[in-house]
Design an enzyme around this catalytic site. Structure first.
Site, PDB file in Angstrom:
ATOM      1  N   ASP A 100      51.477 -19.041  17.876  1.00 23.22           N
ATOM      2  CA  ASP A 100      50.372 -18.823  16.947  1.00 23.22           C
ATOM      3  C   ASP A 100      49.491 -17.706  17.496  1.00 23.22           C
ATOM      4  OD1 ASP A 100      49.023 -19.529  14.692  1.00 23.22           O
ATOM      5  OD2 ASP A 100      48.169 -21.384  15.503  1.00 23.22           O
ATOM      6  N   GLU A 199      49.099 -24.911   4.585  1.00 28.24           N
ATOM      7  CA  GLU A 199      48.307 -26.023   5.125  1.00 28.24           C
ATOM      8  C   GLU A 199      47.338 -26.565   4.076  1.00 28.24           C
ATOM      9  OE1 GLU A 199      46.563 -25.394   8.970  1.00 28.24           O
ATOM     10  OE2 GLU A 199      45.241 -27.144   8.781  1.00 28.24           O
TER      11      GLU A 199
HETATM   12  O1  KIV Z   1      47.496 -24.211  15.453  1.00 25.36           O
HETATM   13  C1  KIV Z   1      48.172 -25.088  14.927  1.00 25.36           C
HETATM   14  O2  KIV Z   1      48.487 -26.106  15.535  1.00 25.36           O
HETATM   15  C2  KIV Z   1      48.592 -24.888  13.556  1.00 25.36           C
HETATM   16  C3  KIV Z   1      49.124 -26.071  12.828  1.00 25.36           C
HETATM   17  C4  KIV Z   1      48.029 -27.016  12.520  1.00 25.36           C
HETATM   18  C5  KIV Z   1      49.900 -25.670  11.643  1.00 25.36           C
HETATM   19  O3  KIV Z   1      48.461 -23.825  13.039  1.00 25.36           O
END
Ligand code: KIV
Length: 303
Positions: A100, A199
């Site tokens: 991410d 989401e």
């Molecule tokens: O950062 C995260 O864990 C996420 C999920 C909630 C999809 O983006």
């Protein structure tokens, strides 16, 4: 790429025969087989989740909250995110690892965004990077894709915007907002995203995204229809005090961990530490050796 065992380029970066790749995920989607995704932030947990058959491990910026103790995901430091991603891939070399991209690692400048995405792929060993996005990110996602970075575009509710919106909330709950979420998904697929994540939207919005796009769609709080489903691991296993409404727990690891801690406190107090002790080596003397020798080592190699 060298496949020499034990080299940096060896076991981790050479896909194993039974590795989950983007092709595996596409095939699962074609076969109508849902895939499982969970967040993960360390090598040991990754190893167990890979053994469990979890297909995709997301090193989410939720690490800011559940690992680093901040109250907002925007506090996730880039350097730590890259390091944790590498840890997860080393623990689970066969899972598809998605990194991410933290707040401000891709928003301010397109060239910097591509370079940071590249760091997740090289230093972080990520298979895919995820960015929270709407149509305004089409250009940067396109640049990442052209540079060879597989991107998952995260649409719908976007926690990195919580400050702007006054908190976390669902998305796509009015016809106008729903149309925008669907349009975001369509535009971001066209710009080069190889996967989508949606989401906290009503199930009808998910259905519409699935009708309008062709890439694998991961959902979180977006109904059961998505090709894949993700949850924050700590929500799933009962370690968070206030999990979101869509997170149905399957275990109570938090209370179990507390009980284990309490038992350890009792044993220490009662001098019942258990386990095998060390003995002096034959011929050894406490004066000559200055105490027992201890080895520390790699996981699985501790003595
Ligand atoms: O950062 C995260 O864990 C996420 C999920 C909630 C999809 O983006």
């Amino acid at each position: 790429m060298s496949g020499v065992s034990g080299s940096y380029y060896g076991p981790v970066t050479t896909p194993k025969r039974d590795s989950v790749t983007i092709r595996t995920i596409r095939k699962m989607v074609r076969d109508g087989q849902p895939f499982a995704c969970l967040t993960c932030y360390d090598a040991t947990t990754a190893r167990w989740l890979e053994r469990a058959g979890v297909h995709v491990l997301l090193v989410g910026d939720t690490a800011a909250e559940v690992i680093l103790g901040y109250s907002r995901t925007i506090d996730m430091p880039l350097e730590i995110a890259v390091a944790l991603t590498g840890a997860v891939k080393r623990g689970a070399p066969r899972a598809l690892v998605m990194a991410d991209m933290p707040f401000m690692s891709y928003q301010a400048d397109a060239a910097e965004a591509v370079r940071n995405a590249g760091r997740f792929m090289t230093e972080g060993l990520a298979d895919v990077v995820k960015v929270e996005a709407d149509q305004s990110h089409a250009e940067v996602i396109g640049r990442m894709a052209r540079a060879g970075v597989p991107v998952c575009a995260h649409v719908g509710s976007r926690p990195q915007l919580a400050g702007l919106q006054g908190g976390y909330s669902g998305a796509g709950r009015t016809p106008k907002e729903a149309a925008k979420v669907v349009e975001d998904a369509v535009v971001l697929e066209k710009s080069g995203a190889v996967m989508l994540l949606v989401e906290a939207v009503p199930a009808e919005v998910t259905d519409e995204i699935m009708r309008a796009t062709t890439v694998p769609l991961i959902g979180i709080g977006a109904g059961p229809a998505c090709h894949g489903q993700v949850l924050v691991l700590q929500d799933l296993v009962g370690m968070t005090d206030e999990p979101p409404r869509f997170a149905e727990g399957v275990a109570k690891i938090g209370p179990a961990l507390q009980a284990a801690g309490e038992e350890w406190v009792r044993r220490v107090a009662e001098r019942r530490i258990g386990g095998a002790g060390y003995e002096m080596k034959a011929g050894g003397s406490i004066r000559a050796a200055g105490g027992g020798e201890q080895k520390r080592g790699v996981p699985g190699g501790r003595e």
